[in-house]
Design a protein around this motif. Structure first.
Motif, PDB file in Angstrom:
ATOM      1  N   PRO A  35       0.829  -1.221   0.000  1.00 32.09           N
ATOM      2  CA  PRO A  35       0.000   0.000   0.000  1.00 32.09           C
ATOM      3  C   PRO A  35       0.861   1.267   0.000  1.00 32.09           C
ATOM      4  N   ILE A  36       1.980   1.197   0.716  1.00 29.93           N
ATOM      5  CA  ILE A  36       2.860   2.362   0.794  1.00 29.93           C
ATOM      6  C   ILE A  36       3.566   2.572  -0.547  1.00 29.93           C
ATOM      7  N   PHE A  70       2.489   1.727  -3.376  1.00 27.62           N
ATOM      8  CA  PHE A  70       1.462   2.216  -4.290  1.00 27.62           C
ATOM      9  C   PHE A  70       1.253   3.714  -4.108  1.00 27.62           C
ATOM     10  N   PHE A  71       1.119   4.109  -2.853  1.00 30.85           N
ATOM     11  CA  PHE A  71       0.920   5.523  -2.556  1.00 30.85           C
ATOM     12  C   PHE A  71       2.089   6.362  -3.069  1.00 30.85           C
ATOM     13  N   ILE A  93       2.174   6.656  -6.929  1.00 36.55           N
ATOM     14  CA  ILE A  93       1.218   7.613  -7.491  1.00 36.55           C
ATOM     15  C   ILE A  93       1.706   9.045  -7.283  1.00 36.55           C
ATOM     16  N   MET A  94       2.121   9.332  -6.052  1.00 39.45           N
ATOM     17  CA  MET A  94       2.561  10.697  -5.763  1.00 39.45           C
ATOM     18  C   MET A  94       3.757  11.080  -6.641  1.00 39.45           C
ATOM     19  N   PHE A 148      -4.300   2.537 -10.476  1.00 37.08           N
ATOM     20  CA  PHE A 148      -5.358   2.074  -9.585  1.00 37.08           C
ATOM     21  C   PHE A 148      -5.962   0.768 -10.066  1.00 37.08           C
TER      22      PHE A 148
END
Lengths: 296, 434
Positions: free
Chosen positions: A212-213, A215-216, A219-220, A285
């Motif tokens: 999850p990290i 992924f975050f 994206i950023m 996503f």
């Protein structure tokens, strides 16, 4: 509902919201819609925009070589720069996570490049480092290697800017570090009992729980990488050269707007960039269901 | 959930950001307009240049404000290229400076869009006195029949060379009227005498539209026609590139990467000042600037010419114009008057951005000239008979300059043949000027 009653009930609330509402109207929503309108017009900055429908978009997508070139440069930057930066950030985060003494200090030190990263000063420094007489070549000369001018050779100029991107690993690193501290220790213990080595623990415990990290961060970083401007502007002296090898999309957009005064065209470029970023984010996503692992 | 990543990410970022931005309370200095008996007027004056010019203008403004206590002048300045980027943004945003420094290569962009205040009345009423000017120089400031800017100093370009280096190498310096062939021969002679492989005669001029203009005018043409089309043919451009390409292959001008690295560097950092090259083509008023960064003495002759052709010299310099949006055009004119008619102003400004147009002012300045200035003032007078007034660049001229530079880079890096690069340039130019 009578207005006076409405304001008696909600007036204070709206009053407190006013700075935000005014801000988003004046600095976000109105400019966004203005730029959308301008993108459908011929607007040479000083006069008023003249509606020309889809002409700008047509020209960009069919007859603009520099557009294709700048897109190529930007994709290369994003697709190489972001994974490298994230890998590097994760590596440093893992090292800092070992619970060494003075962790706070190291964390701050490693975060520093991110603060300066996209600035003009660092870009100027980079220009010096990788010039023909720069520090990098002086270092290489100690081993008898004759370096080239890295920033002025079309084949290497972009990579110096990618390196600058990787060097700004601080903010994803901080986030990775926070993520690593969330992983319960008993998972590693039970993995050890099952006979897992360091590599297996990394691949089977750390990575899945960090997805999850990752992924975050991804994206950023993708979003910010698409918008990179300062390094390319400064390192190439505003030209996107040599030979357009560092003509980033944003730099091209800037040139169209502020050198050629074609604001309509530049606005259309900006909207195409928005669509590209949105597409990449959506893609990320959509694929995330396959590889991002969430704890139940 | 994505949200978990988001929460952790955001809180970590926030913590880092908070610790970083502790002292960031940029206090914006509020402009307080002291309201005395007389209305106080604040004017913005924009210019390009470096540190030395900033000192000079600060002094001049102090003197001006003493003489006009109700006017306050604020300076806005930067280097040449960013200057015009910034100006374009300000003008587009409806917030232009009141008094703008202008350049012949750029002013049409603004004049055609009615951003410059017509100055005819100011000049006719002698609110600013230009009656002793050479009419040719006054005409330079006209656009579409209206006077929109006034010269504060004119200079033609010259071929500056490092005279001491020639002496040390025991090579005869170039003569005043040098031809293109003699120029190339001189370059080879000096390179051989200096005997260093990483020494070059002059920086690569093949991407510089200004120098190409000289070449074109010598052939009876120009960079642009009167109605804003390209004023030269593919053959002209090919011939120009063939000339420079040969110099490049003979090692007389720097190779492409070196040129790219030095692109856009200022005088202090230039190849000439660093001794990498022996010469430069530059406007006369810049000799003093180059000289201030060099121990070796510079000298100046005409840019190379065609023995059977016409003269290529153009004229450049700096002009002042008033924004059409200025709320205080009268006071702005007063400031321009200070540059042109005030004895103290003239004496302080001297030849800062070129030789002044008024013989009266020139006489005031002459006793104050340092040797480098004397050399240039003499050069400017000597060259006056050769001067042309080139057709001004149309809107889109900046874009053409950029494409012209791209063509040169592509050839220098060996990515395109001369013919390909020239063809591509004409295609792009056609799109820009349609």
């Amino acid at each position: 509902m009578r207005p006076t009653h409405f304001f008696k009930q909600n007036g204070t609330g709206y009053l407190f919201l006013a700075p935000w509402i005014i801000g988003i109207l004046a600095f976000t929503l109105i400019p966004v819609f203005a730029s959308l309108y301008i993108s459908f017009s011929k607007y040479e900055m000083f006069g008023s925009p003249v509606w020309i429908g889809l002409d700008n978009y047509k020209e960009i997508l069919t007859g603009d070589e520099q557009f294709a070139k700048s897109l190529g440069v930007t994709f290369k930057y994003v697709l190489l720069g972001v994974p490298l930066e994230l890998a590097f950030a994760l590596l440093i985060a893992m090292m800092l996570h070992k619970g060494i003494r003075g962790l706070r200090l190291y964390r701050a030190i490693y975060y520093v490049p991110s603060l300066f990263g996209g600035s003009v000063a660092i870009s100027l420094l980079w220009r010096q480092l990788f010039g023909a007489q720069g520090l990098v070549n002086q270092f290489l000369a100690m081993f008898g290697i004759q370096g080239i001018s890295w920033i002025a050779t079309p084949e290497t100029a972009l990579y110096t800017i990618i390196l600058l991107k990787v060097w700004q690993f601080g903010s994803p690193m901080i986030i990775f570090l926070a993520g690593l501290q969330q992983i319960p220790n008993d998972l590693y213990e039970s993995a050890s009992i099952d006979g897992a080595g360091r590599w297996a623990k990394f691949a089977k415990v750390t990575i899945p729980l960090l997805t999850p990290i990752i992924f975050f961060n991804m994206i950023m970083q993708i979003i910010s990488a698409f918008q990179a401007f300062t390094p390319a502007y400064v390192i190439s002296g505003g030209s996107g050269g040599p030979l357009n090898s560092t003509l980033f999309y944003t730099l091209y957009l800037y040139q169209k707007g502020f050198v050629s005064f074609q604001m309509g065209y530049a606005s259309a470029l900006a909207w195409i960039l928005l669509i590209i970023i949105a597409a990449f984010t959506t893609l990320a996503f959509l694929t995330s269901k396959k590889w991002v692992h969430y704890e139940k | 959930m994505f949200r978990k990543g988001l929460t952790i990410g955001m809180s970590a970022l926030l913590a880092a950001a908070l610790s970083a931005c502790g002292g960031d309370s940029a206090s914006k200095a509020g402009e307080k307009e002291a309201k005395g008996g007389q209305e106080k007027v604040a004017l913005r004056f924009s210019w390009w240049g470096g540190e030395a010019r900033h000192k000079l203008f600060t002094q001049m403004i102090e003197d001006f404000e003493k003489k006009h206590p109700n006017i306050k002048i604020e300076q806005e300045f930067s280097d040449f290229d960013p200057y015009f980027d910034k100006l374009a943004t300000q003008v587009a945003g409806g917030d232009p400076p009141d008094i703008m420094s202008m350049h012949l290569t750029r002013y049409m962009d603004y004049a055609n869009r009615n951003q410059l205040l017509p100055l005819d009345e100011i000049v006719q009423s002698k609110a600013v006195d230009v009656s002793d000017w050479n009419p040719k120089i006054l005409d330079l400031g006209k656009a579409n029949g209206k006077l929109v800017m006034l010269s504060i100093g004119n200079s033609s370009k010259g071929f500056f060379y490092n005279a001491d280096l020639f002496k040390r190498a025991n090579v005869e310096p170039p003569k005043f009227d040098i031809t293109w062939d003699e120029f190339a021969a001189k370059a080879a002679e000096l390179k051989k005498a200096v005997g260093k492989p990483d020494f070059y005669f002059i920086d690569d001029q093949s991407g510089i539209m200004d120098t190409f203009g000289y070449f074109n005018r010598q052939r009876g043409k120009d960079n642009y026609t009167k109605d804003g089309k390209l004023g030269f043919t593919k053959e002209d451009m090919i011939a120009y590139h063939q000339y420079w390409d040969k110099l490049r292959k003979d090692g007389l001008i720097p190779p492409a990467p070196l040129s790219a690295e030095y692109k856009g560097k200022q005088h202090q950092e230039s190849m000439l000042a660093k001794g990498i090259t022996a010469a430069v083509f530059a406007p006369g008023n810049q000799m003093k600037i180059y000289q201030s960064f060099m121990k070796d003495e510079l000298d100046v002759v005409r840019e190379p010419g065609d023995p059977n052709g016409k003269s290529g010299e153009d004229i450049g310099g700096v002009f002042l114009s008033i924004s059409a949006k200025s709320k205080h055009p009268k006071e702005a004119a007063e400031f321009i008057k200070y540059f042109l008619n005030d004895e103290d102003g003239v004496k302080m400004y001297k030849d800062e951005q070129g030789v002044v147009a008024s013989p009266k002012s020139d006489a005031l300045i002459d006793p104050l000239r340092v040797p480098a200035d004397k050399k240039i003032a003499a050069y400017q007078k000597k060259i006056t008979p050769y001067i042309n007034v080139p057709n001004t660049a149309p809107a889109g001229g900046n874009d053409i300059n950029k494409q012209f530079g791209n063509a040169s880079e592509a050839i220098a890096f060996g990515k395109k043949t001369i013919e390909q690069a020239v063809n591509d340039f004409f295609n792009e130019a056609g799109k820009i000027l349609k």
